[in-house]
Design a protein around this motif. Sequence first.
Motif, PDB file in Angstrom:
ATOM      1  N   THR A  77       4.855  10.160  -0.227  1.00  0.00           N
ATOM      2  CA  THR A  77       4.422   9.386   0.930  1.00  0.00           C
ATOM      3  C   THR A  77       5.636   8.785   1.616  1.00  0.00           C
ATOM      4  O   THR A  77       6.737   8.788   1.088  1.00  0.00           O
ATOM      5  CB  THR A  77       3.408   8.292   0.514  1.00  0.00           C
ATOM      6  OG1 THR A  77       2.798   7.744   1.673  1.00  0.00           O
ATOM      7  CG2 THR A  77       4.055   7.200  -0.299  1.00  0.00           C
ATOM      8  N   ASP A 103       0.544   4.173  -2.817  1.00  0.00           N
ATOM      9  CA  ASP A 103       0.419   5.609  -2.527  1.00  0.00           C
ATOM     10  C   ASP A 103       1.552   6.395  -3.180  1.00  0.00           C
ATOM     11  O   ASP A 103       1.342   7.490  -3.693  1.00  0.00           O
ATOM     12  CB  ASP A 103       0.429   5.870  -1.020  1.00  0.00           C
ATOM     13  CG  ASP A 103      -0.847   5.432  -0.330  1.00  0.00           C
ATOM     14  OD1 ASP A 103      -1.858   5.186  -1.024  1.00  0.00           O
ATOM     15  OD2 ASP A 103      -0.827   5.326   0.914  1.00  0.00           O
ATOM     16  N   ARG A 113       1.549  10.113  -5.103  1.00  0.00           N
ATOM     17  CA  ARG A 113       1.894  11.335  -4.361  1.00  0.00           C
ATOM     18  C   ARG A 113       3.044  11.026  -3.404  1.00  0.00           C
ATOM     19  O   ARG A 113       3.335   9.866  -3.125  1.00  0.00           O
ATOM     20  CB  ARG A 113       0.692  11.848  -3.584  1.00  0.00           C
ATOM     21  CG  ARG A 113       0.239  10.915  -2.475  1.00  0.00           C
ATOM     22  CD  ARG A 113      -1.082  11.325  -1.844  1.00  0.00           C
ATOM     23  NE  ARG A 113      -1.887  10.173  -1.485  1.00  0.00           N
ATOM     24  CZ  ARG A 113      -2.676   9.494  -2.281  1.00  0.00           C
ATOM     25  NH1 ARG A 113      -2.799   9.838  -3.525  1.00  0.00           N
ATOM     26  NH2 ARG A 113      -3.371   8.458  -1.858  1.00  0.00           N
ATOM     27  N   TRP A 122       7.879   9.152  -4.127  1.00  0.00           N
ATOM     28  CA  TRP A 122       7.109  10.193  -4.782  1.00  0.00           C
ATOM     29  C   TRP A 122       7.335  10.122  -6.289  1.00  0.00           C
ATOM     30  O   TRP A 122       8.389   9.742  -6.752  1.00  0.00           O
ATOM     31  CB  TRP A 122       7.463  11.574  -4.237  1.00  0.00           C
ATOM     32  CG  TRP A 122       8.842  12.055  -4.591  1.00  0.00           C
ATOM     33  CD1 TRP A 122       9.200  12.876  -5.627  1.00  0.00           C
ATOM     34  CD2 TRP A 122      10.069  11.738  -3.917  1.00  0.00           C
ATOM     35  NE1 TRP A 122      10.554  13.087  -5.628  1.00  0.00           N
ATOM     36  CE2 TRP A 122      11.111  12.408  -4.586  1.00  0.00           C
ATOM     37  CE3 TRP A 122      10.386  10.955  -2.806  1.00  0.00           C
ATOM     38  CZ2 TRP A 122      12.447  12.315  -4.193  1.00  0.00           C
ATOM     39  CZ3 TRP A 122      11.720  10.863  -2.420  1.00  0.00           C
ATOM     40  CH2 TRP A 122      12.720  11.542  -3.099  1.00  0.00           C
ATOM     41  N   ASP A 169       0.818  -1.212   0.000  1.00  0.00           N
ATOM     42  CA  ASP A 169       0.000   0.000   0.000  1.00  0.00           C
ATOM     43  C   ASP A 169       0.856   1.268   0.000  1.00  0.00           C
ATOM     44  O   ASP A 169       0.451   2.282  -0.567  1.00  0.00           O
ATOM     45  CB  ASP A 169      -0.944   0.017   1.194  1.00  0.00           C
ATOM     46  CG  ASP A 169      -2.080  -0.978   1.055  1.00  0.00           C
ATOM     47  OD1 ASP A 169      -2.291  -1.507  -0.062  1.00  0.00           O
ATOM     48  OD2 ASP A 169      -2.758  -1.235   2.069  1.00  0.00           O
ATOM     49  N   LEU A 170       2.025   1.223   0.632  1.00  0.00           N
ATOM     50  CA  LEU A 170       2.933   2.372   0.606  1.00  0.00           C
ATOM     51  C   LEU A 170       3.399   2.631  -0.827  1.00  0.00           C
ATOM     52  O   LEU A 170       3.423   3.769  -1.287  1.00  0.00           O
ATOM     53  CB  LEU A 170       4.131   2.128   1.525  1.00  0.00           C
ATOM     54  CG  LEU A 170       5.167   3.250   1.590  1.00  0.00           C
ATOM     55  CD1 LEU A 170       4.574   4.500   2.223  1.00  0.00           C
ATOM     56  CD2 LEU A 170       6.393   2.781   2.377  1.00  0.00           C
TER      57      LEU A 170
END
Length: 138
Positions: free
Chosen positions: A66, A60, A64, A74, A56-57
Amino acid sequence: MAYYLDKSLDMQLVLAPHEHVTVSACLRYGSDDPYAVTFAFHTGSEAPVTWTFARDLLADGILRQTGDGDIRLWPSGTGHHMVLNLALSSPAGHARLAAPLRVVTDWLTRTYRLVPAGQETEGLDVEAELCRMLHGTG
């Protein structure tokens, strides 16, 4: 039975604003550890340098900025030149790498086809896994 998705790619190790070195890497996802992804960097030593972190990291990070602490991600660039930046930090040092965003995104999409979000625990024997972690058995 566990299933794996591997993707080999070249990443850029950023040494200075306009100085990069190509590093071979392998992205790995396994249905036996459905919450995690692993980046293995082949640096010329016998064993690759590996970083494992939450899927999930990564999801993300392709959208964007994170992350906090040891791993930050990023996107940057435009069009076909978009990259995923990874800033990695450990007691041994710091590194910033860039990967083609499209390649990482395509591979990540395949991981969600293998194990959809929200279904990560369906194939796991949680009791056996806890026993293995706590007692070294299973």
